[in-house]
Scaffold this motif. Structure first.
Motif, PDB file in Angstrom:
ATOM      1  N   SER A  54       0.808  -1.213   0.000  1.00  0.00           N
ATOM      2  CA  SER A  54       0.000   0.000   0.000  1.00  0.00           C
ATOM      3  C   SER A  54       0.846   1.271   0.000  1.00  0.00           C
ATOM      4  O   SER A  54       0.370   2.336  -0.370  1.00  0.00           O
ATOM      5  CB  SER A  54      -0.948   0.010   1.207  1.00  0.00           C
ATOM      6  OG  SER A  54      -0.209   0.061   2.419  1.00  0.00           O
ATOM      7  N   ILE A  55       2.105   1.149   0.390  1.00  0.00           N
ATOM      8  CA  ILE A  55       3.001   2.314   0.417  1.00  0.00           C
ATOM      9  C   ILE A  55       3.898   2.367  -0.807  1.00  0.00           C
ATOM     10  O   ILE A  55       4.174   3.442  -1.350  1.00  0.00           O
ATOM     11  CB  ILE A  55       3.851   2.306   1.702  1.00  0.00           C
ATOM     12  CG1 ILE A  55       2.942   2.432   2.934  1.00  0.00           C
ATOM     13  CG2 ILE A  55       4.887   3.432   1.685  1.00  0.00           C
ATOM     14  CD1 ILE A  55       3.669   2.266   4.251  1.00  0.00           C
ATOM     15  N   THR A  56       4.364   1.197  -1.286  1.00  0.00           N
ATOM     16  CA  THR A  56       5.368   1.171  -2.364  1.00  0.00           C
ATOM     17  C   THR A  56       4.856   0.593  -3.683  1.00  0.00           C
ATOM     18  O   THR A  56       5.527   0.735  -4.700  1.00  0.00           O
ATOM     19  CB  THR A  56       6.587   0.337  -1.935  1.00  0.00           C
ATOM     20  OG1 THR A  56       6.204  -1.036  -1.813  1.00  0.00           O
ATOM     21  CG2 THR A  56       7.150   0.830  -0.599  1.00  0.00           C
ATOM     22  N   SER A  57       3.718  -0.055  -3.699  1.00  0.00           N
ATOM     23  CA  SER A  57       3.138  -0.809  -4.829  1.00  0.00           C
ATOM     24  C   SER A  57       3.906  -2.095  -5.103  1.00  0.00           C
ATOM     25  O   SER A  57       3.561  -2.843  -6.016  1.00  0.00           O
ATOM     26  CB  SER A  57       3.065   0.029  -6.121  1.00  0.00           C
ATOM     27  OG  SER A  57       4.299   0.078  -6.812  1.00  0.00           O
TER      28      SER A  57
ATOM     29  N   ALA B 177      -6.931  -2.051  -5.074  1.00  0.00           N
ATOM     30  CA  ALA B 177      -8.145  -1.233  -5.090  1.00  0.00           C
ATOM     31  C   ALA B 177      -8.283  -0.430  -3.805  1.00  0.00           C
ATOM     32  O   ALA B 177      -8.585   0.775  -3.835  1.00  0.00           O
ATOM     33  CB  ALA B 177      -9.374  -2.128  -5.287  1.00  0.00           C
ATOM     34  N   LEU B 178      -8.059  -1.077  -2.665  1.00  0.00           N
ATOM     35  CA  LEU B 178      -8.154  -0.373  -1.379  1.00  0.00           C
ATOM     36  C   LEU B 178      -7.104   0.723  -1.262  1.00  0.00           C
ATOM     37  O   LEU B 178      -7.403   1.845  -0.849  1.00  0.00           O
ATOM     38  CB  LEU B 178      -8.000  -1.370  -0.228  1.00  0.00           C
ATOM     39  CG  LEU B 178      -9.182  -2.310   0.031  1.00  0.00           C
ATOM     40  CD1 LEU B 178      -8.813  -3.371   1.052  1.00  0.00           C
ATOM     41  CD2 LEU B 178     -10.392  -1.515   0.509  1.00  0.00           C
ATOM     42  N   SER B 179      -5.871   0.399  -1.646  1.00  0.00           N
ATOM     43  CA  SER B 179      -4.782   1.369  -1.517  1.00  0.00           C
ATOM     44  C   SER B 179      -5.003   2.577  -2.417  1.00  0.00           C
ATOM     45  O   SER B 179      -4.858   3.725  -1.997  1.00  0.00           O
ATOM     46  CB  SER B 179      -3.443   0.705  -1.866  1.00  0.00           C
ATOM     47  OG  SER B 179      -3.181  -0.387  -1.007  1.00  0.00           O
ATOM     48  N   LEU B 180      -5.371   2.313  -3.667  1.00  0.00           N
ATOM     49  CA  LEU B 180      -5.584   3.399  -4.614  1.00  0.00           C
ATOM     50  C   LEU B 180      -6.788   4.236  -4.206  1.00  0.00           C
ATOM     51  O   LEU B 180      -6.777   5.467  -4.323  1.00  0.00           O
ATOM     52  CB  LEU B 180      -5.793   2.821  -6.020  1.00  0.00           C
ATOM     53  CG  LEU B 180      -5.553   3.767  -7.204  1.00  0.00           C
ATOM     54  CD1 LEU B 180      -4.133   4.320  -7.171  1.00  0.00           C
ATOM     55  CD2 LEU B 180      -5.805   3.048  -8.510  1.00  0.00           C
ATOM     56  N   GLY B 181      -7.810   3.585  -3.685  1.00  0.00           N
ATOM     57  CA  GLY B 181      -9.004   4.314  -3.285  1.00  0.00           C
ATOM     58  C   GLY B 181      -8.820   5.143  -2.037  1.00  0.00           C
ATOM     59  O   GLY B 181      -9.329   6.265  -1.938  1.00  0.00           O
ATOM     60  N   LEU B 182      -8.038   4.627  -1.062  1.00  0.00           N
ATOM     61  CA  LEU B 182      -7.904   5.307   0.214  1.00  0.00           C
ATOM     62  C   LEU B 182      -6.899   6.460   0.194  1.00  0.00           C
ATOM     63  O   LEU B 182      -7.012   7.385   0.976  1.00  0.00           O
ATOM     64  CB  LEU B 182      -7.500   4.304   1.303  1.00  0.00           C
ATOM     65  CG  LEU B 182      -8.614   3.355   1.740  1.00  0.00           C
ATOM     66  CD1 LEU B 182      -8.069   2.287   2.676  1.00  0.00           C
ATOM     67  CD2 LEU B 182      -9.735   4.116   2.425  1.00  0.00           C
ATOM     68  N   HIS B 183      -5.919   6.391  -0.687  1.00  0.00           N
ATOM     69  CA  HIS B 183      -5.003   7.541  -0.762  1.00  0.00           C
ATOM     70  C   HIS B 183      -4.719   7.921  -2.205  1.00  0.00           C
ATOM     71  O   HIS B 183      -3.594   8.039  -2.649  1.00  0.00           O
ATOM     72  CB  HIS B 183      -3.716   7.300   0.039  1.00  0.00           C
ATOM     73  CG  HIS B 183      -2.981   6.034  -0.257  1.00  0.00           C
ATOM     74  ND1 HIS B 183      -1.969   5.962  -1.164  1.00  0.00           N
ATOM     75  CD2 HIS B 183      -3.109   4.797   0.261  1.00  0.00           C
ATOM     76  CE1 HIS B 183      -1.485   4.735  -1.208  1.00  0.00           C
ATOM     77  NE2 HIS B 183      -2.163   4.006  -0.354  1.00  0.00           N
TER      78      HIS B 183
END
Length: 249
Positions: free
Chosen positions: A150-153, A188-194
């Motif tokens: 979620s931080i680095t992809s 999806a969660l990572s892109l959506g949340l930040h």
């Protein structure tokens, strides 16, 4: 044209091994001159799309996550939420710069290579039973990897798959299916949340996807012919090469 080729190479790797968005696409974009923030945004977008396509293609071929895989995916959901909130906080306070992000991605890639080396001791033949069956441990593996992703992809395939190889007896298509479902949900969660944290370059993402989507479909068919030995070798070599390159740039 270069971006399409990067997407194609990443797609084939993702479809065949479950690793590629963070292991190849993101570092190659950085080395090609894109800002790490832009590269991570593009990597997150390709992670989401490629893993979703890969999961659907593998499902059509009869490959689905096993029960243990769903425990890992559950941990990934929790980790993605925490990691996204952490990234939002750190970047909102300007505590993370492009250089910090590049170094973090390089370290994750080297960790992926180390995990692949650890997994290299596994026999290429499936064992009669999985060695890693502890539910909290499986959940924890998914949680930790998702925080990193979620931080680095990077890490949904390059780090997760070697770790599962160490303790799971599932065949490569099932492991790739677990990585694909995990990556699509975490992406999806990572892109959506930040969403606002990364400079999402839509034209760049479009070029990458033009090569990546057909690459994933082709790679999914190759997954049935990939041995554990080759998978470990591929992750090890890419992790070492790109991780070291990012740290010395």
């Amino acid at each position: 044209m270069l971006e399409i080729l990067i997407g194609l190479a990443g797609g084939i790797l993702i479809g065949a091994t479950g690793a590629g968005a963070g292991l190849l696409v993101t570092p190659v974009l950085i080395l090609a001159g894109y800002r790490p923030m832009v590269a991570v945004g593009a990597g997150m977008g390709t992670l989401l799309v490629s893993k979703a396509v890969g999961a659907l293609e593998l499902r059509s071929l009869g490959a689905r996550p096993e029960r243990s895989g769903w425990l890992v995916i559950g941990g990934g959901v929790a980790g993605a939420i925490l990691g996204s909130l952490l990234a939002t906080r750190l970047m909102g306070l300007n505590l993370v710069s492009d250089s910090h992000l590049r170094i973090a991605i390089g370290i994750v890639l080297l960790l992926s290579a180390a995990a692949a080396t650890w997994a290299s001791g596994r026999d290429d033949r499936p064992a009669s039973a999985a060695r890693l069956t502890n539910a909290p441990l499986l959940f924890g593996v998914g949680f930790i990897v998702a925080v990193i992703v979620s931080i680095t992809s990077a890490g949904s395939g390059g780090l997760l798959v070697p770790l599962l190889l160490v303790g799971q007896s599932a065949r490569i298509p099932q492991l790739v299916a677990t990585s694909s479902v995990f990556g699509s949900i975490v992406g999806a969660l990572s892109l959506g949340l930040h969403w606002s944290l990364f400079s999402l370059d839509l034209p760049l993402l479009g070029l990458l996807l033009a090569g990546l989507i057909p690459g994933v479909v082709a790679g999914a068919y190759l997954s049935r012919r990939i041995s554990r030995t080759f998978l470990v070798w591929a992750v090890h070599m890419l992790g070492i090469s790109f991780g070291a390159a990012l740290l010395v740039v």
